[in-house]
Design an enzyme around this catalytic site. Structure first.
Site, PDB file in Angstrom:
ATOM      1  N   SER A 156       0.875 -13.355   1.787  1.00  0.00           N
ATOM      2  CA  SER A 156       1.685 -13.130   0.582  1.00  0.00           C
ATOM      3  C   SER A 156       2.755 -14.215   0.535  1.00  0.00           C
ATOM      4  CB  SER A 156       2.356 -11.758   0.681  1.00  0.00           C
ATOM      5  OG  SER A 156       3.358 -11.632  -0.303  1.00  0.00           O
ATOM      6  N   TYR A 169       7.341  -4.831   5.487  1.00  0.00           N
ATOM      7  CA  TYR A 169       6.107  -5.476   4.988  1.00  0.00           C
ATOM      8  C   TYR A 169       6.193  -6.987   5.227  1.00  0.00           C
ATOM      9  CZ  TYR A 169       2.809  -7.256   1.442  1.00  0.00           C
ATOM     10  OH  TYR A 169       1.812  -7.927   0.788  1.00  0.00           O
TER      11      TYR A 169
HETATM   12  N1  LIG Z   1      -0.712  -6.907  -5.239  1.00  0.00           N
HETATM   13  C1  LIG Z   1       0.191  -7.802  -4.891  1.00  0.00           C
HETATM   14  O1  LIG Z   1       1.176  -8.049  -5.641  1.00  0.00           O
HETATM   15  C2  LIG Z   1       0.026  -8.598  -3.617  1.00  0.00           C
HETATM   16  C3  LIG Z   1       0.819  -9.754  -3.465  1.00  0.00           C
HETATM   17  C4  LIG Z   1       0.680 -10.512  -2.308  1.00  0.00           C
HETATM   18  C5  LIG Z   1      -0.213 -10.126  -1.331  1.00  0.00           C
HETATM   19  N2  LIG Z   1      -0.965  -9.017  -1.478  1.00  0.00           N
HETATM   20  C6  LIG Z   1      -1.900  -8.673  -0.393  1.00  0.00           C
HETATM   21  O2  LIG Z   1      -3.209  -8.598  -0.923  1.00  0.00           O
HETATM   22  C7  LIG Z   1      -3.994  -7.704  -0.150  1.00  0.00           C
HETATM   23  C8  LIG Z   1      -4.702  -6.721  -1.072  1.00  0.00           C
HETATM   24  O3  LIG Z   1      -3.742  -5.947  -1.758  1.00  0.00           O
HETATM   25  P1  LIG Z   1      -3.987  -5.346  -3.217  1.00  0.00           P
HETATM   26  O4  LIG Z   1      -2.884  -5.802  -4.071  1.00  0.00           O
HETATM   27  O5  LIG Z   1      -5.369  -5.570  -3.662  1.00  0.00           O
HETATM   28  O6  LIG Z   1      -3.722  -3.796  -2.893  1.00  0.00           O
HETATM   29  P2  LIG Z   1      -4.544  -2.459  -3.286  1.00  0.00           P
HETATM   30  O7  LIG Z   1      -4.948  -2.498  -4.711  1.00  0.00           O
HETATM   31  O8  LIG Z   1      -3.707  -1.340  -2.803  1.00  0.00           O
HETATM   32  O9  LIG Z   1      -5.867  -2.582  -2.392  1.00  0.00           O
HETATM   33  C9  LIG Z   1      -5.780  -2.493  -0.996  1.00  0.00           C
HETATM   34  C10 LIG Z   1      -7.170  -2.484  -0.407  1.00  0.00           C
HETATM   35  O10 LIG Z   1      -7.063  -2.365   1.016  1.00  0.00           O
HETATM   36  C11 LIG Z   1      -7.785  -1.205   1.433  1.00  0.00           C
HETATM   37  N3  LIG Z   1      -7.117  -0.595   2.563  1.00  0.00           N
HETATM   38  C12 LIG Z   1      -5.857  -0.092   2.634  1.00  0.00           C
HETATM   39  N4  LIG Z   1      -5.630   0.438   3.844  1.00  0.00           N
HETATM   40  C13 LIG Z   1      -6.778   0.266   4.551  1.00  0.00           C
HETATM   41  C14 LIG Z   1      -7.182   0.615   5.863  1.00  0.00           C
HETATM   42  N5  LIG Z   1      -6.370   1.280   6.715  1.00  0.00           N
HETATM   43  N6  LIG Z   1      -8.429   0.280   6.263  1.00  0.00           N
HETATM   44  C15 LIG Z   1      -9.278  -0.346   5.428  1.00  0.00           C
HETATM   45  N7  LIG Z   1      -8.953  -0.705   4.183  1.00  0.00           N
HETATM   46  C16 LIG Z   1      -7.721  -0.391   3.750  1.00  0.00           C
HETATM   47  C17 LIG Z   1      -7.861  -0.297   0.211  1.00  0.00           C
HETATM   48  O11 LIG Z   1      -9.000   0.539   0.216  1.00  0.00           O
HETATM   49  P3  LIG Z   1      -8.999   2.065   0.736  1.00  0.00           P
HETATM   50  O12 LIG Z   1      -7.786   2.713   0.207  1.00  0.00           O
HETATM   51  O13 LIG Z   1     -10.279   2.603   0.204  1.00  0.00           O
HETATM   52  O14 LIG Z   1      -9.034   1.993   2.221  1.00  0.00           O
HETATM   53  C18 LIG Z   1      -8.016  -1.334  -0.894  1.00  0.00           C
HETATM   54  O15 LIG Z   1      -9.362  -1.725  -1.014  1.00  0.00           O
HETATM   55  C19 LIG Z   1      -3.035  -7.044   0.839  1.00  0.00           C
HETATM   56  O16 LIG Z   1      -3.162  -7.675   2.089  1.00  0.00           O
HETATM   57  C20 LIG Z   1      -1.666  -7.322   0.247  1.00  0.00           C
HETATM   58  O17 LIG Z   1      -0.674  -7.374   1.242  1.00  0.00           O
HETATM   59  C21 LIG Z   1      -0.872  -8.233  -2.615  1.00  0.00           C
END
Ligand SMILES: NC(=O)c1ccc[n+]([C@@H]2O[C@H](COP(=O)([O-])OP(=O)(O)OC[C@H]3O[C@@H](n4cnc5c(N)ncnc54)[C@H](OP(=O)(O)O)[C@@H]3O)[C@@H](O)[C@H]2O)c1
Length: 293
Positions: A156, A169
């Site tokens: 991130s 985080y």
């Molecule tokens: N959205 C943002 O603004 C943003 C910005 C920068 C970085 N990121 C990073 O991008 C990545 C994806 O985030 P996102 O925004 O797509 O979030 P999201 O919509 O909440 O999706 C998170 C994904 O991770 C899975 N997950 C969560 N806990 C898990 C566990 N214990 N074991 C296996 N899978 C797990 C969830 O599936 P299940 O719930 O089915 O397990 C889901 O598929 C993360 O690493 C986050 O830190 C996000």
């Protein structure tokens, strides 16, 4: 012999990704689902992982139907080291190799550093840091044997500067970035690329899935807490695939994200001053009961 095999594989990766085997964690929704779709569009064979088995299989079915590629779904809780390692082993047993590992699964935690519940923070470290590290270790064993591969760690922009009321985080992403930088150098001789993808605000359910560790605001779990609207996950997906093809080192999605990281590095005093204001703003939002952002 080892040198020659490595160069051949690198050239093949540079040209196209058709038939490559990619493991994507957190592939049930958000950024992981978008990366999986972009890889499917390139003709990759996929192994999708997340906890929600139904959602994962639905995603797999959609990709098979739309892109005519082989997709395996492996329900996995990445916070469990055994399951994280088993995911990579299962992928290799099914497809015979793993060319690309996308460590994307992740979650957030909101709260001031002095008030954070440390058990909650430990869990977030298991998901964002130790799980990805275990998967990386398993993948490296295979990739060494194969003569190369690519590991993408989704971090991130807050792996580059602190996020007020998101310090826990931030710490997990700083840890991931530190380990990734070392691993990139260590794995060079094995022809394994390590790419850090550093998205900024992205339009997903991330904030709703984050833990709330703000005393008095625990009931606001599941609400949206992000600071505005973000980019579409598809943009992160496409940019990630481009980075894999090019073997890039570190990827930002927007110019604004780059600007923030640059400002934090070059103007730390001014940046810190701005963070104090962001902290006040975020604190107020958590205190305003029920006021979703
Ligand atoms: N959205 C943002 O603004 C943003 C910005 C920068 C970085 N990121 C990073 O991008 C990545 C994806 O985030 P996102 O925004 O797509 O979030 P999201 O919509 O909440 O999706 C998170 C994904 O991770 C899975 N997950 C969560 N806990 C898990 C566990 N214990 N074991 C296996 N899978 C797990 C969830 O599936 P299940 O719930 O089915 O397990 C889901 O598929 C993360 O690493 C986050 O830190 C996000």
């Amino acid at each position: 012999m080892r040198e020659r095999r490595s160069r051949t594989r690198k050239a093949a990766m540079g040209e196209n990704l058709i038939g490559r085997v990619a493991v994507v964690t957190g592939a049930s929704k958000g950024i992981g689902a978008a990366i999986a779709e972009s890889l499917a569009a390139e003709g990759c064979r996929l192994v999708l992982a997340a906890r929600s088995a139904d959602r994962l299989e639905k995603m797999a079915e959609e990709l098979r139907a739309r892109y005519r590629v082989e997709v395996l779904s492996v329900p996995t809780d990445i916070s469990d080291e055994r399951q994280a390692r088993n995911l990579v082993e299962t992928a290799a047993a099914h497809f015979g190799c793993v060319d690309i590992l996308i460590n994307n699964a992740g979650m957030g935690i909101y709260g001031a550093i002095d008030e954070l519940n440390l058990d909650d923070l430990r869990h977030v470290f298991e998901v964002n840091f130790f799980g990805p590290l275990a998967a990386l270790q398993e993948a490296v064993v295979l990739m060494r044997r194969q003569g190369g591969g690519t590991i993408v760690n989704v971090s991130s922009i807050v792996g580059r500067f602190p996020q007020p009321l998101g310090g826990g985080y931030t710490a997990t992403k700083f840890a991931l970035q530190g380990a990734s930088g070392a691993a990139r150098a260590e794995l060079k001789r094995d022809n394994i690329d390590l790419i850090l993808v550093c998205p900024g605000l992205t339009e997903t359910e991330f904030s709703q899935n984050s833990r709330i560790s703000v005393p008095g605001a625990e009931h606001r779990q599941g609400e949206r807490h992000s600071l505005g609207r973000g980019v579409e996950p598809a943009k992160v997906g496409r940019r990630t695939v481009k980075a894999i093809r090019r073997g890039e080192r570190e990827v930002y999605i927007t110019l604004f994200d780059r600007f923030l990281v640059l400002a934090a590095t070059l103007l730390p005093g001014l940046f810190q001053w701005a963070l104090v204001y962001v902290t006040r703003y975020r604190r107020r939002r958590f205190e305003e009961d029920g006021a979703n952002e």
